[in-house]
Design a protein around this motif. Structure first.
Motif, PDB file in Angstrom:
ATOM      1  N   TRP A 154      -0.133   6.461   5.698  1.00 10.20           N
ATOM      2  CA  TRP A 154       0.025   5.884   4.378  1.00 10.20           C
ATOM      3  C   TRP A 154       0.113   7.036   3.387  1.00 10.20           C
ATOM      4  O   TRP A 154      -0.832   7.790   3.217  1.00 10.20           O
ATOM      5  N   GLN A 155       1.262   7.187   2.741  1.00 12.05           N
ATOM      6  CA  GLN A 155       1.509   8.261   1.782  1.00 12.05           C
ATOM      7  C   GLN A 155       1.288   7.735   0.365  1.00 12.05           C
ATOM      8  O   GLN A 155       1.850   6.720  -0.017  1.00 12.05           O
ATOM      9  N   ARG A 156       0.479   8.460  -0.386  1.00 13.49           N
ATOM     10  CA  ARG A 156       0.192   8.082  -1.769  1.00 13.49           C
ATOM     11  C   ARG A 156       1.461   8.189  -2.612  1.00 13.49           C
ATOM     12  O   ARG A 156       2.188   9.169  -2.543  1.00 13.49           O
ATOM     13  N   THR A 157       1.725   7.166  -3.427  1.00 17.06           N
ATOM     14  CA  THR A 157       2.897   7.186  -4.301  1.00 17.06           C
ATOM     15  C   THR A 157       2.503   7.302  -5.772  1.00 17.06           C
ATOM     16  O   THR A 157       3.364   7.517  -6.618  1.00 17.06           O
ATOM     17  N   SER A 158       1.227   7.112  -6.059  1.00 12.41           N
ATOM     18  CA  SER A 158       0.763   7.263  -7.439  1.00 12.41           C
ATOM     19  C   SER A 158      -0.631   7.854  -7.420  1.00 12.41           C
ATOM     20  O   SER A 158      -1.347   7.758  -6.430  1.00 12.41           O
ATOM     21  N   GLU A 178      -4.972   2.838  -6.159  1.00  4.98           N
ATOM     22  CA  GLU A 178      -3.989   3.818  -5.710  1.00  4.98           C
ATOM     23  C   GLU A 178      -2.910   3.067  -4.939  1.00  4.98           C
ATOM     24  O   GLU A 178      -3.207   2.098  -4.247  1.00  4.98           O
ATOM     25  N   SER A 179      -1.670   3.523  -5.062  1.00  2.43           N
ATOM     26  CA  SER A 179      -0.554   2.896  -4.353  1.00  2.43           C
ATOM     27  C   SER A 179      -0.087   3.796  -3.218  1.00  2.43           C
ATOM     28  O   SER A 179      -0.087   5.020  -3.349  1.00  2.43           O
ATOM     29  N   PHE A 180       0.333   3.157  -2.127  1.00  2.01           N
ATOM     30  CA  PHE A 180       0.771   3.876  -0.934  1.00  2.01           C
ATOM     31  C   PHE A 180       2.003   3.205  -0.337  1.00  2.01           C
ATOM     32  O   PHE A 180       2.221   2.011  -0.519  1.00  2.01           O
ATOM     33  N   VAL A 181       2.790   3.983   0.384  1.00  4.52           N
ATOM     34  CA  VAL A 181       3.884   3.459   1.190  1.00  4.52           C
ATOM     35  C   VAL A 181       3.668   3.990   2.604  1.00  4.52           C
ATOM     36  O   VAL A 181       3.142   5.092   2.796  1.00  4.52           O
ATOM     37  N   TYR A 197       4.765   5.514   6.150  1.00  9.56           N
ATOM     38  CA  TYR A 197       5.774   6.323   6.825  1.00  9.56           C
ATOM     39  C   TYR A 197       5.511   6.273   8.320  1.00  9.56           C
ATOM     40  O   TYR A 197       4.414   6.578   8.771  1.00  9.56           O
ATOM     41  N   LYS A 222      10.423   6.433   6.029  1.00  4.12           N
ATOM     42  CA  LYS A 222       9.809   5.521   5.076  1.00  4.12           C
ATOM     43  C   LYS A 222      10.083   4.081   5.503  1.00  4.12           C
ATOM     44  O   LYS A 222      11.189   3.756   5.941  1.00  4.12           O
ATOM     45  N   VAL A 248       4.118  -1.547   1.765  1.00  4.23           N
ATOM     46  CA  VAL A 248       3.476  -0.987   0.586  1.00  4.23           C
ATOM     47  C   VAL A 248       2.041  -1.494   0.530  1.00  4.23           C
ATOM     48  O   VAL A 248       1.758  -2.635   0.910  1.00  4.23           O
TER      49      VAL A 248
END
Length: 180
Positions: free
Chosen positions: A105-109, A126-129, A131, A140, A144
């Protein structure tokens, strides 16, 4: 001691899905998620209708998602333990299994404060997408997650996760018969 009769009634109760009035939906505010649901789970161990699931054990489409009539389609809310990697570090890596190499899970914000009407910080989001690793390369996905937590250092071992994505169904190729 619990009798067989009590056990069968408990089993029947647990098998029945909760019934909600038609048109009911769960549309919480961020403040409500942190102040009501997450705080009640952490301080009083009251889950309500949100279940606990370690979302870091498997890729999001392979998780045992609980379908709740109150949630929108392909959206889920879970309480999840946080995987800590050190004193100040959180591990959001998902291990691989069989043909999958896992992912992360990669942090997007950045971490955003959730405030009440008096500008008092109640928690963070915190938001994640997600991968997915494919042949060593990260791709990707459409999954989300928004992670809600209470104040840092206070009950930060449990978070409330709001996950959105689509479950890919395996499509069987059509068998073509030769009509000669």
């Amino acid at each position: 001691m619990i009798s067989d009769k009590d056990l069968s009634s408990i089993d029947q109760l647990s098998l029945k899905a909760p019934v909600y009035p038609p048109g009911s939906r769960f549309l919480p505010t961020e403040l409500g998620l942190v102040r009501v649901h997450l705080r009640n789970m952490v301080t009083m161990n009251k889950t309500g209708f949100i279940t606990t699931l370690n979302i870091y054990n498997d890729e999001p489409w392979l998780l045992n998602h609980i379908n709740n009539d109150l949630f929108k389609r392909n959206e889920w809310y879970y309480f999840s333990p946080r995987n800590t990697r050190g004193v100040n570090s959180v591990n959001r890596t998902v291990p691989g299994r069989r043909e999958s190499e896992g992912g992360r899970w990669q942090r997007t914000s950045g971490q955003e404060a959730i405030m009440d009407k008096n500008n008092k910080v109640e928690g963070y989001k915190e938001s994640f997408v997600y991968y997915k690793k494919v042949k060593g390369k990260e791709d990707k996905t459409c999954w989300v997650m928004t992670e809600y937590s209470l104040l840092e250092g206070v009950h930060d071992d449990l978070v409330l996760c709001y996950i959105r994505g689509t479950i890919e169904k395996k499509v069987e190729p059509k068998q073509v018969e030769n009509n000669i």
